[in-house]
Design an enzyme around this catalytic site. Structure first.
Site, PDB file in Angstrom:
ATOM      1  N   TYR A 147       0.901  -1.359  -0.169  1.00  0.00           N
ATOM      2  CA  TYR A 147       0.115  -0.125  -0.093  1.00  0.00           C
ATOM      3  C   TYR A 147       0.674   1.241   0.025  1.00  0.00           C
ATOM      4  O   TYR A 147       0.300   2.271   0.453  1.00  0.00           O
ATOM      5  CB  TYR A 147      -1.129  -0.237   1.527  1.00  0.00           C
ATOM      6  CG  TYR A 147      -2.337  -0.661   0.911  1.00  0.00           C
ATOM      7  CD1 TYR A 147      -3.437   0.014   0.356  1.00  0.00           C
ATOM      8  CD2 TYR A 147      -2.350  -2.035   0.498  1.00  0.00           C
ATOM      9  CE1 TYR A 147      -4.649  -0.609   0.061  1.00  0.00           C
ATOM     10  CE2 TYR A 147      -3.494  -2.770   0.291  1.00  0.00           C
ATOM     11  CZ  TYR A 147      -4.813  -1.933   0.233  1.00  0.00           C
ATOM     12  OH  TYR A 147      -5.666  -2.609  -0.292  1.00  0.00           O
ATOM     13  N   GLY A 265      -9.630  -5.794  -5.664  1.00  0.00           N
ATOM     14  CA  GLY A 265      -8.250  -5.988  -5.788  1.00  0.00           C
ATOM     15  C   GLY A 265      -7.718  -6.943  -4.768  1.00  0.00           C
ATOM     16  O   GLY A 265      -7.043  -7.858  -5.044  1.00  0.00           O
ATOM     17  N   ASP A 266      -7.902  -6.651  -3.389  1.00  0.00           N
ATOM     18  CA  ASP A 266      -7.460  -7.677  -2.263  1.00  0.00           C
ATOM     19  C   ASP A 266      -8.186  -9.160  -2.268  1.00  0.00           C
ATOM     20  O   ASP A 266      -7.361  -9.989  -2.186  1.00  0.00           O
ATOM     21  CB  ASP A 266      -7.722  -6.966  -1.002  1.00  0.00           C
ATOM     22  CG  ASP A 266      -6.846  -5.585  -0.717  1.00  0.00           C
ATOM     23  OD1 ASP A 266      -5.533  -5.475  -1.052  1.00  0.00           O
ATOM     24  OD2 ASP A 266      -7.410  -4.740  -0.284  1.00  0.00           O
ATOM     25  N   ARG A 267      -9.337  -8.863  -2.814  1.00  0.00           N
ATOM     26  CA  ARG A 267      -9.966 -10.204  -2.857  1.00  0.00           C
ATOM     27  C   ARG A 267      -9.346 -11.176  -4.005  1.00  0.00           C
ATOM     28  O   ARG A 267      -9.187 -12.233  -3.948  1.00  0.00           O
ATOM     29  CB  ARG A 267     -11.635  -9.993  -3.105  1.00  0.00           C
ATOM     30  CG  ARG A 267     -12.268 -11.553  -3.064  1.00  0.00           C
ATOM     31  CD  ARG A 267     -12.258 -12.092  -1.787  1.00  0.00           C
ATOM     32  NE  ARG A 267     -12.657 -13.607  -1.438  1.00  0.00           N
ATOM     33  CZ  ARG A 267     -11.889 -14.476  -1.499  1.00  0.00           C
ATOM     34  NH1 ARG A 267     -10.849 -14.279  -1.470  1.00  0.00           N
ATOM     35  NH2 ARG A 267     -12.383 -15.805  -1.616  1.00  0.00           N
ATOM     36  N   SER A 270      -5.740 -12.301  -3.174  1.00  0.00           N
ATOM     37  CA  SER A 270      -5.760 -13.337  -2.132  1.00  0.00           C
ATOM     38  C   SER A 270      -6.239 -14.603  -2.546  1.00  0.00           C
ATOM     39  O   SER A 270      -5.507 -15.671  -2.211  1.00  0.00           O
ATOM     40  CB  SER A 270      -6.618 -13.016  -0.744  1.00  0.00           C
ATOM     41  OG  SER A 270      -7.902 -12.698  -1.151  1.00  0.00           O
TER      42      SER A 270
END
Length: 310
Positions: A147, A265-267, A270
């Site tokens: 980040y 985007g994190d999903r 991951s």
């Protein structure tokens, strides 16, 4: 590479505390032409790399997820750690020089009205610790959720990440203000705007459709970063996998009519990392990641995680 079975998925990156303030707005303020938000409720959740770790835990209920991060010695840092612990995520945190960043969204009828950021200015990268080294040495797969706040730029930690990339799958989700991926990552996952910005106008990224531009930018980034492949995400358009030594693969996303894209985007990253840890091919992992991100958005995004109310 070392067998990843039974080893934890380790997420590395900058953690935040996210807060949603939700209410209704049916009138304007008498002293300014702005909406009055009433009947307010607040909910908090881990943000940044901490959200990526929380989402990774959805795919590995028994496999274990570890977050390597840095937190301030403040209530926000304590809250992030507590929320992750409640979700079964192990936190290995160094000391952040300053306060833990907080981001607050004010939302009405499913739309964000404004966002308030509470954070310190740029600081030196947090110091790496032996516990961070040990977590990476025992990883079955690694997701770097950068980040842009300096953790992934630290020299000693980058050395440990480069060593991990020689042993296990490493996925790098970059940030415009962050460091480039270490050599040897299995996949890097910029979005289209990030990929085109990094590549620059001189690398032949236009003209063409979004898929064609993504394929060219991804191939160029795979070469620059010495990555096995780059996945350029296209939001509602899905993603394009550009392997370093094979033809690109376009993966369309299922249609989603409504939803909150915050954290999509994190999903995606991951889910991709969890599938690679389980032995999937990059193409299989990307297909699964697109499906997971679409389902997350369609379910309401962060609201689907049942954040802890205040």
């Amino acid at each position: 590479m070392r067998n990843a079975a039974g080893r934890p998925l380790v997420v590395v990156g900058d953690a935040l505390l996210d807060r949603d303030v939700t209410g209704r707005a049916d009138r304007l303020s008498p002293d300014a032409p702005v909406p009055v938000v009433a009947a307010v409720t607040e909910a908090e959740r881990p943000g940044g790399a901490a959200l990526a770790a929380l989402l990774a835990a959805l795919d590995r209920p028994a496999g274990g997820v570890v977050l390597v991060t840095a937190l301030g010695a403040d209530p926000a840092g304590e809250r992030v750690a507590a929320l992750l612990a409640a979700a079964g995520v192990t936190v290995v945190a160094g000391r952040l020089p300053g306060r833990t960043p907080e981001k607050e969204r004010v939302r009405v009828a499913g739309q964000s009205l404004l966002r308030l950021d509470r954070e310190d200015g740029p600081a030196a990268p947090p110091a790496a610790t032996p516990a961070m080294r040990d977590a990476l040495a025992g990883a079955g797969a690694v997701l770097v959720s950068d980040y842009g706040r300096g953790l992934a730029a630290g020299g000693e930690l980058r050395g440990w990440l480069a060593a991990a990339a020689r042993r296990v799958p490493v996925v790098w989700d970059p940030h415009p203000r962050g460091a480039a991926p270490v050599p040897g990552v299995r996949l890097a996952t910029p979005n289209l705007a990030e990929a085109v910005d990094i590549v620059g106008s001189g690398a032949g990224t236009s003209p063409g459709t979004g898929v064609a531009v993504a394929a060219r930018a991804g191939r160029e980034l795979a070469r620059r970063w010495r990555a096995a492949g780059v996945v350029v995400t296209l939001g509602a358009g899905g993603a394009v996998l550009a392997p370093a030594d094979d033809v690109p693969l376009a993966v369309p996303a299922p249609a989603v009519t409504t939803g909150d894209p915050c954290g999509a985007g994190d999903r995606f990253a991951s889910a991709v990392t969890a599938r690679l840890a389980a032995g999937a091919l990059p193409s299989e992992a990307v297909i699964a990641g697109v499906a997971a991100a679409s389902a997350y958005v369609g379910a309401g995004g962060p609201a689907s995680l049942a954040p802890a109310p205040r």
